[in-house]
Write a protein that holds these residues in place. Structure first.
Motif, PDB file in Angstrom:
ATOM      1  N   ALA A   6       0.838  -1.199   0.000  1.00 41.56           N
ATOM      2  CA  ALA A   6       0.000   0.000   0.000  1.00 41.56           C
ATOM      3  C   ALA A   6       0.880   1.258   0.000  1.00 41.56           C
ATOM      4  CB  ALA A   6      -0.913  -0.015   1.224  1.00 41.56           C
ATOM      5  N   ALA A   7       1.936   1.184   0.827  1.00 34.59           N
ATOM      6  CA  ALA A   7       2.843   2.340   0.914  1.00 34.59           C
ATOM      7  C   ALA A   7       3.500   2.604  -0.436  1.00 34.59           C
ATOM      8  CB  ALA A   7       3.914   2.077   1.975  1.00 34.59           C
ATOM      9  N   LEU A   8       3.856   1.509  -1.135  1.00 34.16           N
ATOM     10  CA  LEU A   8       4.508   1.646  -2.440  1.00 34.16           C
ATOM     11  C   LEU A   8       3.559   2.288  -3.457  1.00 34.16           C
ATOM     12  CD1 LEU A   8       7.309   1.014  -3.448  1.00 34.16           C
ATOM     13  CD2 LEU A   8       6.516  -1.239  -4.162  1.00 34.16           C
ATOM     14  N   ASP A   9       2.256   1.907  -3.386  1.00 34.67           N
ATOM     15  CA  ASP A   9       1.275   2.514  -4.296  1.00 34.67           C
ATOM     16  C   ASP A   9       1.199   4.023  -4.077  1.00 34.67           C
ATOM     17  OD1 ASP A   9       0.735   0.131  -5.431  1.00 34.67           O
ATOM     18  OD2 ASP A   9      -1.103  -0.267  -4.246  1.00 34.67           O
ATOM     19  N   VAL A  10       1.156   4.401  -2.777  1.00 37.79           N
ATOM     20  CA  VAL A  10       1.081   5.838  -2.452  1.00 37.79           C
ATOM     21  C   VAL A  10       2.337   6.549  -2.969  1.00 37.79           C
ATOM     22  CG1 VAL A  10       1.023   7.519  -0.568  1.00 37.79           C
ATOM     23  CG2 VAL A  10      -0.368   5.437  -0.436  1.00 37.79           C
ATOM     24  N   ALA A  11       3.472   5.932  -2.667  1.00 33.46           N
ATOM     25  CA  ALA A  11       4.755   6.560  -3.054  1.00 33.46           C
ATOM     26  C   ALA A  11       4.868   6.683  -4.569  1.00 33.46           C
ATOM     27  CB  ALA A  11       5.914   5.747  -2.500  1.00 33.46           C
ATOM     28  N   ARG A  12       4.440   5.647  -5.292  1.00 35.90           N
ATOM     29  CA  ARG A  12       4.513   5.694  -6.767  1.00 35.90           C
ATOM     30  C   ARG A  12       3.614   6.821  -7.304  1.00 35.90           C
ATOM     31  NH1 ARG A  12       5.020  -0.699  -7.564  1.00 35.90           N
ATOM     32  NH2 ARG A  12       7.268  -0.737  -7.908  1.00 35.90           N
ATOM     33  N   ALA A  13       2.453   6.946  -6.690  1.00 31.16           N
ATOM     34  CA  ALA A  13       1.542   8.017  -7.117  1.00 31.16           C
ATOM     35  C   ALA A  13       2.196   9.384  -6.914  1.00 31.16           C
ATOM     36  CB  ALA A  13       0.238   7.932  -6.332  1.00 31.16           C
ATOM     37  N   MET A  14       2.942   9.501  -5.786  1.00 31.53           N
ATOM     38  CA  MET A  14       3.608  10.782  -5.493  1.00 31.53           C
ATOM     39  C   MET A  14       4.769  11.038  -6.466  1.00 31.53           C
ATOM     40  SD  MET A  14       3.632  10.507  -1.374  1.00 31.53           S
ATOM     41  CE  MET A  14       4.878  11.721  -1.107  1.00 31.53           C
ATOM     42  N   THR A  15       5.570  10.016  -6.693  1.00 29.27           N
ATOM     43  CA  THR A  15       6.751  10.214  -7.542  1.00 29.27           C
ATOM     44  C   THR A  15       6.370  10.396  -9.013  1.00 29.27           C
ATOM     45  OG1 THR A  15       7.039   7.838  -7.659  1.00 29.27           O
ATOM     46  CG2 THR A  15       8.417   9.018  -6.068  1.00 29.27           C
ATOM     47  N   ALA A  16       5.181   9.906  -9.393  1.00 26.99           N
ATOM     48  CA  ALA A  16       4.755  10.040 -10.791  1.00 26.99           C
ATOM     49  C   ALA A  16       4.705  11.509 -11.196  1.00 26.99           C
ATOM     50  CB  ALA A  16       3.383   9.390 -10.973  1.00 26.99           C
ATOM     51  N   SER A  17       4.385  12.353 -10.176  1.00 27.79           N
ATOM     52  CA  SER A  17       4.304  13.789 -10.484  1.00 27.79           C
ATOM     53  C   SER A  17       5.683  14.369 -10.825  1.00 27.79           C
ATOM     54  CB  SER A  17       3.697  14.543  -9.290  1.00 27.79           C
ATOM     55  OG  SER A  17       4.580  14.438  -8.194  1.00 27.79           O
ATOM     56  N   LEU A  18       6.742  13.657 -10.408  1.00 28.93           N
ATOM     57  CA  LEU A  18       8.100  14.154 -10.671  1.00 28.93           C
ATOM     58  C   LEU A  18       8.628  13.742 -12.049  1.00 28.93           C
ATOM     59  CD1 LEU A  18       9.848  13.343  -7.261  1.00 28.93           C
ATOM     60  CD2 LEU A  18       9.264  15.602  -8.136  1.00 28.93           C
ATOM     61  N   GLU A  19       7.884  12.795 -12.678  1.00 28.77           N
ATOM     62  CA  GLU A  19       8.429  12.198 -13.897  1.00 28.77           C
ATOM     63  C   GLU A  19       8.737  13.244 -14.979  1.00 28.77           C
ATOM     64  OE1 GLU A  19       6.270   8.888 -15.385  1.00 28.77           O
ATOM     65  OE2 GLU A  19       7.596   8.642 -17.110  1.00 28.77           O
ATOM     66  N   GLU A  20       7.825  14.175 -15.155  1.00 26.06           N
ATOM     67  CA  GLU A  20       8.021  15.141 -16.225  1.00 26.06           C
ATOM     68  C   GLU A  20       9.271  16.006 -15.966  1.00 26.06           C
ATOM     69  OE1 GLU A  20       4.563  17.473 -17.093  1.00 26.06           O
ATOM     70  OE2 GLU A  20       5.698  18.763 -18.460  1.00 26.06           O
ATOM     71  N   THR A  21       9.389  16.443 -14.700  1.00 22.87           N
ATOM     72  CA  THR A  21      10.559  17.266 -14.333  1.00 22.87           C
ATOM     73  C   THR A  21      11.838  16.483 -14.561  1.00 22.87           C
ATOM     74  OG1 THR A  21       9.184  18.207 -12.601  1.00 22.87           O
ATOM     75  CG2 THR A  21      11.554  18.642 -12.464  1.00 22.87           C
ATOM     76  N   LEU A  22      11.805  15.240 -14.128  1.00 19.98           N
ATOM     77  CA  LEU A  22      13.000  14.401 -14.238  1.00 19.98           C
ATOM     78  C   LEU A  22      13.373  14.161 -15.702  1.00 19.98           C
ATOM     79  CD1 LEU A  22      14.845  13.088 -12.165  1.00 19.98           C
ATOM     80  CD2 LEU A  22      13.552  10.987 -12.408  1.00 19.98           C
ATOM     81  N   ARG A  23      12.342  13.934 -16.518  1.00 25.73           N
ATOM     82  CA  ARG A  23      12.624  13.689 -17.942  1.00 25.73           C
ATOM     83  C   ARG A  23      13.163  14.956 -18.616  1.00 25.73           C
ATOM     84  NH1 ARG A  23      11.678   8.814 -19.206  1.00 25.73           N
ATOM     85  NH2 ARG A  23      10.002   7.629 -18.248  1.00 25.73           N
TER      86      ARG A  23
END
Lengths: 225, 127
Positions: free
Chosen positions: A41-58
């Protein structure tokens, strides 16, 4: 088209970040002891949070890739430019030859000066009582002086070759500077050079001036009158 | 009073040719007791062994320059009164002023001629 290796790198980075955040979340919630949070469950939450960083990172990844590509292109241009400068030929042949030519100039000048001085000394110390013998000696020594003066032709040619090498070097440096985005920086002097410069400054060693003496003998005499 | 040409003269220059030229000019002027040294250090050693009546020195030499030699001579109780002429290619105002301040008796810029050398020697000995 996206480079798969780069895409993988971004995804791996995001996944690692999500895992770190999930572990921190599980540890934080479970430490409070009221409720237990499982890792999935924690990983799902964390993935949802980090997904927002994907564009910046790319975006950052693309910028970094562009910078690396530009640097590689500059390096390639430098290599091409250097190869046309004939640096190897300069180092291997022309600069050592220029040094040898100048050594030869010093040697030939010294030999010629010695020969002229010997002739002058022979005349100075000759017996002047016997006028015919003295005249013959002077004639002979004058011929020797004329012969000695032929050094100027050879040394002139040698110096001409050195000047040509220096001009060639100057042209190639100019081409290199024109081709590369190099700022006008100062070369860092070695310790030996710094010590030599300091000695020259302390001992006021300026050497001969290019356009003749800065202060003429008359002006100097005025200081000593 | 004419210059006493019997005085021992020390010529200091790292160029053998220049030593030879000055020697010959001095001979033409009547000096016969002429010694030489290749730099300031050697000159100072010779001056501590023998008393010279005149020193004619180049400036640009290593390991001891003519400027250092001049200052050493002027700070040595036994040598400080030795007449000292600088003969050099150093022709900047700062060089001439520094040499004068250090106590040089006269200063000749290279290239020079016999008449200049003679006139400076005469001037040093007050003729």
């Amino acid at each position: 088209m996206a480079n798969p290796a780069k895409t993988d790198a971004t995804a791996l980075c995001l996944d690692a970040l999500a895992r770190q955040q999930a572990e921190a979340l599980v540890s934080c919630v479970n430490d409070r002891g009221q409720q237990r949070l499982d890792m999935g469950a924690a990983l799902d939450v964390a993935r949802a949070m980090t997904a927002s960083l994907e564009e910046t990172l790319r975006t950052a990844e693309h910028a970094f890739a562009d910078a690396v590509r530009d640097a590689a292109s500059d390096i390639q241009a430098l290599r091409t430019q250097l190869s046309t400068l004939g640096v190897d030929e300069m180092r291997r042949d022309r600069l050592p030859e220029a040094g040898m030519e100048l050594d030869a100039v010093v040697e030939e000048t010294e030999k010629a000066t010695d020969r002229i001085m010997e002739a002058a000394e022979a005349i100075m110390s000759a017996d002047r009582e016997d006028k015919d013998a003295f005249e013959a000696l002077v004639d002979m020594q004058m011929i020797d002086i004329f012969e000695a003066c032929t050094f100027q032709d050879i040394t002139g040619q040698r110096i001409g070759k050195v000047v040509e090498t220096l001009k060639r070097l100057e042209t190639r440096f100019d081409r290199l500077l024109d081709a590369l985005p190099i700022g006008a920086g100062e070369a860092e002097a070695t310790e030996e050079e710094k010590a030599r410069d300091q000695r020259r400054e302390e001992q006021i060693l300026n050497g001969p001036q290019l356009d003749g003496p800065e202060v003429g003998q008359d002006a100097i005499d005025a200081l000593f009158d | 009073m004419p210059v006493d040409t019997s005085i021992p003269v020390l010529v200091v220059d790292d160029y053998k040719t220049m030593v030879r030229i000055i020697r010959n000019l001095l001979k033409q002027l009547g000096f016969s007791d002429i010694d030489d040294a290749k730099d300031g250090e050697e000159a100072l050693e010779k001056m501590k062994v023998r008393k010279y009546g005149l020193v004619i020195s180049d400036w640009n030499m290593e390991p001891m320059t003519g400027y250092e030699l001049l200052k050493s001579v002027r700070s040595d109780d036994g040598l400080q009164r030795t007449p000292f002429i600088m003969v050099t290619a150093e022709s900047k105002t700062e060089n001439v002023i520094a040499a004068k301040k250090a106590g040089v008796n006269n200063y000749i810029v290279k290239p020079f001629n016999a008449a200049t050398l003679k006139s400076k020697i005469d001037a040093v000995f007050g003729e």
